[in-house]
Enzyme design. Structure first.
Site, PDB file in Angstrom:
ATOM      1  N   GLU A 231      -6.572   3.646  -5.760  1.00  0.00           N
ATOM      2  CA  GLU A 231      -7.821   3.773  -5.013  1.00  0.00           C
ATOM      3  C   GLU A 231      -8.485   5.072  -5.446  1.00  0.00           C
ATOM      4  OE1 GLU A 231      -9.904   4.468  -0.694  1.00  0.00           O
ATOM      5  OE2 GLU A 231      -7.977   5.353  -1.158  1.00  0.00           O
TER       6      GLU A 231
ATOM      7  N   HIS B 284     -11.427  -2.465   3.621  1.00  0.00           N
ATOM      8  CA  HIS B 284     -11.331  -2.137   5.040  1.00  0.00           C
ATOM      9  C   HIS B 284     -12.027  -0.831   5.400  1.00  0.00           C
ATOM     10  CE1 HIS B 284      -8.303   0.075   2.926  1.00  0.00           C
ATOM     11  NE2 HIS B 284      -8.092   0.833   3.967  1.00  0.00           N
ATOM     12  N   ASP B 285     -12.708  -0.218   4.442  1.00  0.00           N
ATOM     13  CA  ASP B 285     -13.394   1.052   4.713  1.00  0.00           C
ATOM     14  C   ASP B 285     -14.914   0.940   4.651  1.00  0.00           C
ATOM     15  OD1 ASP B 285     -10.964   2.489   4.958  1.00  0.00           O
ATOM     16  OD2 ASP B 285     -10.853   2.785   2.781  1.00  0.00           O
TER      17      ASP B 285
ATOM     18  N   ASP C 258      -3.061   4.769  -2.329  1.00  0.00           N
ATOM     19  CA  ASP C 258      -4.111   5.356  -1.507  1.00  0.00           C
ATOM     20  C   ASP C 258      -4.604   6.669  -2.129  1.00  0.00           C
ATOM     21  OD1 ASP C 258      -5.398   5.053   1.230  1.00  0.00           O
ATOM     22  OD2 ASP C 258      -4.600   7.085   1.442  1.00  0.00           O
TER      23      ASP C 258
ATOM     24  N   ASP D 198       0.862  -1.172   0.000  1.00  0.00           N
ATOM     25  CA  ASP D 198       0.000   0.000   0.000  1.00  0.00           C
ATOM     26  C   ASP D 198       0.899   1.223   0.000  1.00  0.00           C
ATOM     27  OD1 ASP D 198      -2.270   1.692   0.530  1.00  0.00           O
ATOM     28  OD2 ASP D 198      -3.218  -0.022   1.505  1.00  0.00           O
TER      29      ASP D 198
HETATM   30  C1  NOJ Z   1      -8.162   5.445   2.145  1.00  0.00           C
HETATM   31  C2  NOJ Z   1      -7.881   4.280   3.026  1.00  0.00           C
HETATM   32  O1  NOJ Z   1      -8.424   3.125   2.455  1.00  0.00           O
HETATM   33  C3  NOJ Z   1      -8.462   4.609   4.377  1.00  0.00           C
HETATM   34  O2  NOJ Z   1      -8.449   3.503   5.232  1.00  0.00           O
HETATM   35  C4  NOJ Z   1      -7.690   5.755   4.956  1.00  0.00           C
HETATM   36  O3  NOJ Z   1      -8.246   6.160   6.192  1.00  0.00           O
HETATM   37  C5  NOJ Z   1      -7.691   6.943   4.004  1.00  0.00           C
HETATM   38  N1  NOJ Z   1      -7.457   6.565   2.638  1.00  0.00           N
HETATM   39  C6  NOJ Z   1      -6.622   7.926   4.382  1.00  0.00           C
HETATM   40  O4  NOJ Z   1      -5.365   7.397   4.063  1.00  0.00           O
END
Ligand code: NOJ
Ligand code: MG
Length: 531
Positions: A264, A325-326, A201, A99
């Site tokens: 992402e 994970h979000d 990210d 990542d």
């Molecule tokens: C996206 C990530 O998937 C998330 O978990 C994170 O809090 C934010 N970006 C900030 O890096």
């Protein structure tokens, strides 16, 4: 397309390192733990694992606040543990994706400490500093994704710095060539070790408006939504200049053979696909999150597949993500029965599938008692259901104490799901009809059938909650029929076929003609008779 890249054929599996396997008894998953569990991934048929950040971090956002881009946080192990993991991953024929978090660092990164030290620091311009507005207060109206203004005042220098996420996650200034060079070096550090790719990210955040114009109000914002949704992030994200930055990241990757750059990006398809870049010199795979966002409705999903397929640039390779994970887990979003249909969908659509750890056994969102909340998002804006702890709980491996995630005496950093009655990997390996076995069969079928991994996509008209499409490769014609509803479904068959796989009652090998009747929540893959 005989010569497809590994990341086109393969399945990407996301590991959230804190929650996969703890090896040292601190209740937090680590690199040696992941290494110990590689057998599970090999047994399933996974091709690549992407691990969320494991770099040194104050863990304000659980590793997405990085204090050193070229190290390993002691919570996860050390560089030897990383090298061991990479070696074993490769020895098993798997790939490892890291990542990369280039948009922001931790406020504890030496770069930011220097930047903050004075207005005249040589690193001042590595971050985004602005004077207060003429009438005082933050330079503009931009909002933090985690609530409140995105600007943090620094008393000592009398300026504000920008943070799209936590104040402890200051945004780097990607207009500064020195920042680009430093991040490219960090990428090379890992690529030289043999890492197979990066998931980048918040790729669409990397460049902000050079005039720092206010974001417009969002007329569609409703109560109860994410606080940042009040504004349309027109000037703080997805700026035209971002594509040049992405091309720069890609150029670093292209100096190495067979690496993958994943972005992402949360944007509608037409804007998302721009991240493939001019002449496909951007991300190999701009993550496509539509299955996470869409209501579970066959007609809507048929429409979004068409829209995405139509938006793809020539040669742009599609991809589909079911969870991460979000966001709420798929089994919680659609229920256990439809989680099986979702498995079929993910593994039969055209494009690289990404699967989130635990979704293969139908893990659900785990309710977190207030005193155990860890996610800063939940702490900042409590009670809106935005917290991400429920989807980051430890993997239940077996029926032993702590579900085999950590030693019996240890306390897992987040609670395990309810009780011993929930799904475990061990139990589902024993059950021939489990979700885990279904995933394994699907992955094996996808590997055997180029029509599924590489073939073209052809929409098939269907009604109600039935979603149908064909996948073609050479003479091979596969028909996928999914019942996203709770009632029986039917699809007329123009061509007879033979069942290759069913998530419900249809026996493998059964010959069908005229019509296919589906149980509620059944999905079937048929090989159609060659014409
Ligand atoms: C996206 C990530 O998937 C998330 O978990 C994170 O809090 C934010 N970006 C900030 O890096
Ligand atoms: Mg540990």
């Amino acid at each position: 397309m005989a010569e497809a890249e590994w990341w086109q054929r393969g399945l990407v599996y996301q590991v959230y390192p804190r929650s996969f396997q703890d090896s040292d008894g601190d209740g937090i998953g680590d690199l040696d733990g992941i290494r110990r569990r590689l057998d599970h991934l090999v047994w399933m048929g996974v091709d690549a694992l992407w691990i969320s950040p494991v770099f040194p971090s104050p863990m304000k956002d659980f590793g997405y606040d990085i204090a050193d881009y070229c190290g390993i946080d002691p919570i996860f192990g050390d560089m030897d543990a990383f090298d061991r993991l990479l070696r074993e991953v490769h020895a098993r024929g798997l790939k490892l994706i890291l990542d990369l978090v280039p948009n922001h660092s931790s406020d504890q990164h030496p770069w930011f400490r220097e930047s903050r030290a004075s207005r005249h620091s040589p690193r001042r311009d590595w971050y985004i500093w602005r004077d207060p507005a003429p009438e005082g207060g933050p330079p503009n109206n931009w909002l933090s994704e985690f609530g409140g203004s995105a600007w943090q005042f620094d008393e000592a220098s009398g300026q504000y710095y920008y943070h799209a996420f936590l104040p402890e996650q200051p945004d780097l200034n990607w207009r500064n060539p020195a920042v680009r060079a430093a991040m490219h070096d960090a990428m090379r550090f890992w690529l030289d070790k043999g890492v197979d790719g990066f998931r980048v990210d918040v790729m669409w955040h990397l460049i902000k408006d050079d005039q720092f114009r206010d974001n417009p109000e969002n007329p569609g914002a409703g109560p109860g939504g994410a606080p940042a949704g009040r504004l349309i992030p027109e000037f703080s994200a997805d700026r035209p200049e971002v594509h040049e930055v992405v091309a720069g990241l890609r150029a670093v990757m292209d100096a190495y053979p067979a690496r993958v750059l994943i972005g992402e990006i949360w944007l509608p398809p037409e804007r998302l696909v721009r991240y493939y870049g001019a002449n496909l010199q951007g991300a190999h795979l701009p993550f496509n999150f539509q299955l996470i966002d869409a209501p579970w409705d066959a007609r809507l999903i048929a429409g979004l597949i068409d829209r995405y397929e139509a938006a793809l640039p020539p040669g742009g390779w599609p991809n589909w993500v079911l969870g991460n994970h979000d966001r709420s887990r798929i089994a919680s979003r659609v229920g256990p029965r439809q989680a099986r249909v979702a498995a079929l969908l993910l593994l039969t659509l055209r494009g690289t599938p990404t699967l989130y750890y635990g979704d293969e056994i139908g893990m659900t969102d785990v309710p977190i008692p207030p005193e155990r909340v860890r996610d800063p998002y939940e702490k900042n804006v409590p009670g809106l259901g935005l917290g991400r702890d429920p989807v980051r709980t430890p993997m239940p491996w077996d029926g032993s104490a702590n579900a085999g995630f950590c030693p019996p005496g240890a306390t897992p950093w987040l609670p395990l799901g309810a009780d011993g009655a929930g799904p475990t990997v061990a139990r589902q390996r024993e059950e021939p009809d489990s979700l885990l076995q279904l995933y394994r069969r699907l992955i094996a079928l996808r590997r055997m059938e180029p029509a599924l991994s590489l073939g073209s996509y052809v929409a098939v008209p269907a009604g109600g909650q039935v979603l149908a499409y064909e996948r073609h490769h050479g003479d091979r014609r596969l028909l996928v029929v999914l019942n996203l509803g709770g009632d029986a479904g039917v699809l007329p068959l123009a061509v007879p076929g033979r069942v290759l796989l069913s998530s419900g009652g249809h026996a493998v090998g059964a010959a069908l003609s005229g019509r296919l009747d589906l149980e509620p929540g059944e999905g079937v893959i048929l090989a159609l008779q060659p014409g």
